[in-house]
Every structure is written in structure tokens, then in C-alpha cells.
Design a protein around this motif. Sequence first.
Motif, short mmCIF file in Angstrom:
data_model
loop_
_atom_site.label_atom_id
_atom_site.label_comp_id
_atom_site.label_asym_id
_atom_site.label_seq_id
_atom_site.Cartn_x
_atom_site.Cartn_y
_atom_site.Cartn_z
N VAL A 21 0.84 -1.20 0.00
CA VAL A 21 0.00 0.00 0.00
C VAL A 21 0.88 1.25 0.00
O VAL A 21 0.55 2.23 -0.67
CB VAL A 21 -1.00 -0.01 1.18
CG1 VAL A 21 -1.73 1.33 1.31
CG2 VAL A 21 -2.01 -1.14 0.98
N TYR A 22 1.99 1.21 0.70
CA TYR A 22 2.93 2.33 0.61
C TYR A 22 3.32 2.55 -0.85
O TYR A 22 3.27 3.67 -1.35
CB TYR A 22 4.18 2.09 1.47
CG TYR A 22 5.27 3.07 1.12
CD1 TYR A 22 5.18 4.40 1.52
CD2 TYR A 22 6.34 2.69 0.32
CE1 TYR A 22 6.14 5.33 1.14
CE2 TYR A 22 7.31 3.61 -0.06
CZ TYR A 22 7.20 4.93 0.35
OH TYR A 22 8.15 5.84 -0.05
N GLU A 23 3.69 1.48 -1.54
CA GLU A 23 4.10 1.61 -2.94
C GLU A 23 2.94 2.12 -3.81
O GLU A 23 3.14 2.97 -4.67
CB GLU A 23 4.59 0.27 -3.49
CG GLU A 23 5.95 -0.11 -2.97
CD GLU A 23 6.50 -1.32 -3.69
OE1 GLU A 23 6.99 -1.14 -4.83
OE2 GLU A 23 6.41 -2.43 -3.14
N ASP A 34 6.43 5.54 -9.79
CA ASP A 34 7.19 4.92 -10.88
C ASP A 34 6.96 3.42 -11.01
O ASP A 34 7.51 2.79 -11.90
CB ASP A 34 8.68 5.20 -10.71
CG ASP A 34 9.25 4.61 -9.44
OD1 ASP A 34 8.51 4.53 -8.44
OD2 ASP A 34 10.44 4.23 -9.44
N ILE A 35 6.12 2.84 -10.14
CA ILE A 35 5.89 1.39 -10.19
C ILE A 35 4.42 1.14 -10.48
O ILE A 35 3.55 1.56 -9.71
CB ILE A 35 6.28 0.73 -8.85
CG1 ILE A 35 7.71 1.14 -8.46
CG2 ILE A 35 6.17 -0.79 -8.96
CD1 ILE A 35 8.06 0.83 -7.03
N PRO A 36 4.11 0.43 -11.58
CA PRO A 36 2.71 0.14 -11.90
C PRO A 36 2.04 -0.72 -10.81
O PRO A 36 2.70 -1.57 -10.20
CB PRO A 36 2.80 -0.64 -13.21
CG PRO A 36 4.15 -0.34 -13.77
CD PRO A 36 5.03 -0.06 -12.59
N ALA A 37 0.76 -0.48 -10.60
CA ALA A 37 0.01 -1.21 -9.56
C ALA A 37 0.10 -2.72 -9.76
O ALA A 37 0.24 -3.47 -8.78
CB ALA A 37 -1.44 -0.75 -9.55
N LYS A 38 0.03 -3.19 -11.00
CA LYS A 38 0.09 -4.63 -11.26
C LYS A 38 1.41 -5.22 -10.78
O LYS A 38 1.45 -6.33 -10.26
CB LYS A 38 -0.11 -4.93 -12.75
CG LYS A 38 -1.52 -4.73 -13.21
CD LYS A 38 -1.67 -5.10 -14.68
CE LYS A 38 -3.11 -4.90 -15.11
NZ LYS A 38 -3.33 -5.29 -16.50
N TYR A 50 -7.65 -1.80 -4.53
CA TYR A 50 -6.98 -0.53 -4.87
C TYR A 50 -7.01 -0.28 -6.37
O TYR A 50 -7.05 0.86 -6.79
CB TYR A 50 -5.54 -0.53 -4.36
CG TYR A 50 -5.44 -0.34 -2.86
CD1 TYR A 50 -5.31 0.92 -2.31
CD2 TYR A 50 -5.50 -1.43 -2.00
CE1 TYR A 50 -5.24 1.10 -0.94
CE2 TYR A 50 -5.42 -1.26 -0.63
CZ TYR A 50 -5.30 0.01 -0.10
OH TYR A 50 -5.23 0.19 1.25
N THR A 51 -6.97 -1.34 -7.16
CA THR A 51 -6.97 -1.16 -8.61
C THR A 51 -8.39 -0.98 -9.16
O THR A 51 -8.56 -0.46 -10.25
CB THR A 51 -6.29 -2.35 -9.32
OG1 THR A 51 -7.00 -3.55 -9.02
CG2 THR A 51 -4.84 -2.46 -8.90
#
Length: 125
Positions: free
Chosen positions: A81-83, A89-93, A122-123
Motif C-alpha cells: 500500500v505504501y508503494e 514509478d511502479i505500476p500497480a500490477k 486498490y486497482t
Amino acid sequence: MKRRQARELALQALFQVDNNEISVEEAIGHVTEEQDEFLTQLVKGTIEHKEEIDASLVARLENWSLERLPKIERTVLRIAVYELLYTEDIPAKVVINEALEVCKVYGDEKSSRFVNGVLSKYTEE
């Protein structure tokens, strides 16, 4: 250091911080001697935003309280969740897939399914 390894070490370092009264630097030092910017960002960011992360998780947990979650799942969810919320810069997938892979190493089959269910919310939003 690869990002997967950094995530696994972040999990271990956050366990150290949760279970002992030590600093972030000491916790990271216990899990690796290597300096890694991404690892440090994950650990410090997760701790700095813990209240917001936990509130976000509570809103998405169904029939569970955050305190009742096993430590592995709770810590993996906090890192992911932090990410999701604080890195761009990091895609959710990728974040979700990495969280599931860490769960498979440190948790059990149910861990990864549970974490996937929570993070998929989240997505969907």
C-alpha cells in the motif's frame, strides 16, 4: 540489489522494528550490510506513512481488523500500500504481483490469496 530482494528485506526489517525497539537503520543493518536506496525508501516510507496506510487498509478489510491479521500479511500489505499510494514509478500490477510473490515465500497459499483480494480493491477504484 533487485527490487524483489529489497521488498523481502523490507519485510524482515519492518518485522525487526515492530518487534524490537530499534531504529530503521539498525533494522536494515540486521537484514543486510548492503546499502540500497529502494530498500531504505520502502522501510522508512512505510513507517512514516503507517497511520495513513493502516486507515486505508481498514477501509478495505472485510470482516477483519488490522490487529487480527497475521504479521506477514499485515506487513506485506503495508509495504504494498505504501508503494501504491506513495510511489509513482511502479505500476500497480507490478506492486501487487511482487507482494504476492513475497507472500508465497514467507506466508502460505492462503496468505497470497488474501493479500491479492485486499490489494485488488486498490486497482478497482
